[in-house]
Write an enzyme that holds these catalytic residues in place. Structure first.
Site, short mmCIF file in Angstrom:
data_model
loop_
_atom_site.label_atom_id
_atom_site.label_comp_id
_atom_site.label_asym_id
_atom_site.label_seq_id
_atom_site.Cartn_x
_atom_site.Cartn_y
_atom_site.Cartn_z
N ASP A 167 102.37 56.09 -52.52
CA ASP A 167 102.16 54.77 -53.11
C ASP A 167 102.79 54.80 -54.50
O ASP A 167 103.03 55.87 -55.06
CB ASP A 167 100.65 54.49 -53.18
CG ASP A 167 100.33 53.15 -53.80
OD1 ASP A 167 101.10 52.20 -53.58
OD2 ASP A 167 99.32 53.07 -54.53
N ASP A 169 101.92 52.16 -57.45
CA ASP A 169 101.00 51.77 -58.52
C ASP A 169 99.76 52.66 -58.53
O ASP A 169 99.11 52.84 -57.51
CB ASP A 169 100.60 50.31 -58.35
CG ASP A 169 101.78 49.37 -58.49
OD1 ASP A 169 102.12 48.99 -59.62
OD2 ASP A 169 102.39 49.04 -57.45
#
Length: 367
Positions: A167, A169
């Site tokens: 991922d 963020d």
């Protein structure tokens, strides 16, 4: 010849805490030891002298006879427990032994350091796989003592090609880009509330993304460059990516964020691929819309299988790491799914968790 050492486990004594808290600093890297528990102490059997520990002749012959020194590192298919960060005293080690080897509290032990920027960790080679109840007991013990603990029935190996999907963020970087964009656009509080609800799984991700992006309508697209210029990279990211790439691993980002940032990271770190949502910009202004299909939780999960097939990666060599509820399908799609700095609800559904510290600690997962 073997040496036998007592490791006090009385948690109330200064000597016990001083001796056992420093155990990692006393043992040699990759040297094999035997650890056995008695009613009130730990006994460490070593093939070499260990400075700083109390040598004892008690039961040495029995220790040599019953607990011969292991001669090799556990195979990838042998279960191990790896302990790093947090509080690690003899008192806690004794509790761990009683959980993982209650009927025969003897395990082989070694110190590992998968990267020079990481602290040494303890690896316990387990006599047999742990059942769910034992795993739950370990999780509760780790939480009580803020200890990072990985129970690994098998491990990915750096000696074979593999795949890591991250991922972006709050995983590859330290911020939520949508929140930072919103602050500069003057709608920060409104968007941050929706982001938190989405990451906790309280809202459908796609719907929440559409709602948050809509609030950006009319904002100058120059704010994207401002966020990018100040974007803080997660500590350990560069070293992790470099280490994996040196061992022929593919590293990619699959994000519910935006291509403006994922593509910048892909270029900066020479990543294999990046997947994210594209903000629509017309005449230098954000329209409040995204272009094309939304990269949601299921899309991120599909990326794992897609890249593994494309680069002929064995499923057992796939790793995914993320922090939010929309990462859960991706974490489950990979053979090794790791929740990173995640909420309890995400940790509960991930096979593994790193609750604090740098991203480089992912290497504790590997052989």
């Amino acid at each position: 010849m073997s040496f036998l050492y007592q490791i006090p486990t009385q948690a109330t004594t200064t000597q016990a805490e001083s001796t056992t808290t420093n155990l990692l600093s006393l043992l040699q890297l990759n040297q094999h030891y035997r650890l056995t528990s008695t009613d009130n102490q730990l006994l460490l059997v070593s093939a070499t002298a260990v400075a700083g520990l109390n040598h004892t002749e008690a039961d040495l012959a029995k220790a040599q006879r019953d607990h011969a020194m292991p001669s090799s590192t556990p195979s990838h298919a042998s279960p191990v427990l790896r302990l790093f960060a947090g509080e690690l005293s003899g008192h806690i080690l004794q509790k761990i032994l009683h959980i993982v080897a209650a009927n025969e509290p003897v395990v082989s032990l070694r110190c590992i350091q998968p990267h020079t920027d990481l602290a040494m960790a303890l690896e316990l080679a387990l006599p047999k796989p742990l059942n769910p109840a034992q795993q739950q007991q370990l999780a509760e013990l780790a939480a009580m003592h803020t200890l990072e603990l990985l129970y690994l029935p098998t491990r990915p190996t750096l000696s074979q090609p593999g795949l890591l999907v991250m991922d972006m963020d709050s995983t590859a970087i330290q911020i939520e880009c949508i929140d930072e964009i919103a602050i500069l656009a003057g709608v920060g509080a409104e968007v941050a509330k929706v982001t938190a609800q989405a990451m906790n799984g309280e809202l459908d991700f796609a719907q929440s993304l559409i709602a948050r992006v809509a609030t950006l309508k009319g904002a100058d697209s120059a704010i994207l460059a401002q966020v990018l210029a100040e974007m803080p990279i997660m500590p350990g990211l560069a070293a992790l990516v470099s280490q994996l790439q040196q061992h022929n691993w593919q590293v990619a980002i699959a994000s519910g964020g935006f291509t403006y940032f994922t593509q910048a990271l892909q270029q900066r770190f020479a990543l294999t691929a990046s997947f994210a949502n594209q903000l629509e910009i017309i005449d230098g202004t954000l329209t409040g819309k995204v272009i094309g299909d939304i990269v949601d939780a299921q899309t991120k999960a599909t990326v794992v299988a897609q890249l593994a097939t494309q680069y002929q990666i064995e499923p057992s060599q796939t790793v995914a790491i993320g922090d939010g509820a929309n990462d859960i399908p991706m974490l489950k799609a990979a053979h090794y799914g790791v929740a990173f700095h995640a909420k309890a609800a995400v940790q509960a559904q991930a096979k593994y968790a790193i609750k604090q510290g740098s991203l480089l600690q992912l290497l504790y997962l590997f052989d």
